[in-house]
Design a protein around this motif. Structure first.
Motif, short mmCIF file in Angstrom:
data_model
loop_
_atom_site.label_atom_id
_atom_site.label_comp_id
_atom_site.label_asym_id
_atom_site.label_seq_id
_atom_site.Cartn_x
_atom_site.Cartn_y
_atom_site.Cartn_z
N VAL A 207 0.87 -1.17 0.00
CA VAL A 207 0.00 0.00 0.00
C VAL A 207 0.91 1.23 0.00
CG1 VAL A 207 -1.79 1.29 1.22
CG2 VAL A 207 -1.83 -1.22 1.22
N LEU A 208 0.83 2.03 -1.07
CA LEU A 208 1.65 3.23 -1.18
C LEU A 208 0.99 4.46 -0.60
CD1 LEU A 208 3.12 2.79 -4.78
CD2 LEU A 208 4.13 2.12 -2.59
N ALA A 209 -0.34 4.54 -0.73
CA ALA A 209 -1.05 5.72 -0.22
C ALA A 209 -2.52 5.39 0.00
CB ALA A 209 -0.93 6.89 -1.21
N VAL A 210 -3.09 6.04 0.98
CA VAL A 210 -4.53 6.01 1.22
C VAL A 210 -4.94 7.47 1.41
CG1 VAL A 210 -6.41 5.23 2.71
CG2 VAL A 210 -4.42 3.75 2.33
N LYS A 211 -5.91 7.91 0.63
CA LYS A 211 -6.35 9.31 0.69
C LYS A 211 -7.86 9.36 0.81
CE LYS A 211 -2.39 11.29 0.10
NZ LYS A 211 -1.80 12.01 1.21
#
Length: 158
Positions: free
Chosen positions: A149-153
């Protein structure tokens, strides 16, 4: 391969007799979509494909994105995770793919890809309206592929 899953922003509730695909974004949904699109415009590689469900609300969600979306029937509500992953070319596409779609499909995909739950048995994860998850399938020599997981926005964090 990078796979970015973006749930459509807040939409109006369906009126009696209204086709689900015709639902439009609320004013708040338009703001949510714009905030996340601005973040994506700064971070999404130029080579990324953008796949969008045929629903009005998903097409409205990407309006502020500086990319031309491809409408994919495989992303329509109730088409399922396998159809979505196949349309995206997961895990072998040569470029990043942004998928703009719906719950519960996005949440089931996350449960499967990140949570390693079998398809069809996974309880869908909750993805907030206009929420975005950026995943990468990494392949290293002598190791099994893994999902990172690289990013959660969310709109309030974009």
């Amino acid at each position: 391969m990078d796979l970015i899953l973006w749930r459509h922003a807040e939409a109006v509730d369906a009126a009696p007799g209204m086709d689900d695909l015709s639902r439009v974004l609320t004013t708040e949904g338009e703001r949510q979509a714009a905030r996340v699109a601005h973040w994506l415009n700064d971070h999404l590689p130029a080579s990324a494909r953008v796949l969008v469900s045929p629903s009005v609300r998903t097409r409205q969600t990407v309006q502020e994105l500086r990319r031309r979306p491809e409408i994919s029937d495989a992303l329509a509500p109730r088409q399922g995770v396998q159809a979505m992953l196949q349309a995206a070319g997961w895990p072998d596409a040569s470029q990043p793919v942004l998928v703009v779609g719906h719950q519960p499909t996005l949440g089931m995909a996350l449960a499967h890809l990140v949570g390693a739950q079998p398809l069809g048995q996974a309880m869908p994860w909750r993805v907030r309206k206009a929420g975005l998850w950026w995943l990468r399938c990494e392949r290293r020599p002598n190791e099994r592929p893994g999902v990172v997981v690289l990013a959660v926005k969310t709109p309030d964090l974009a």
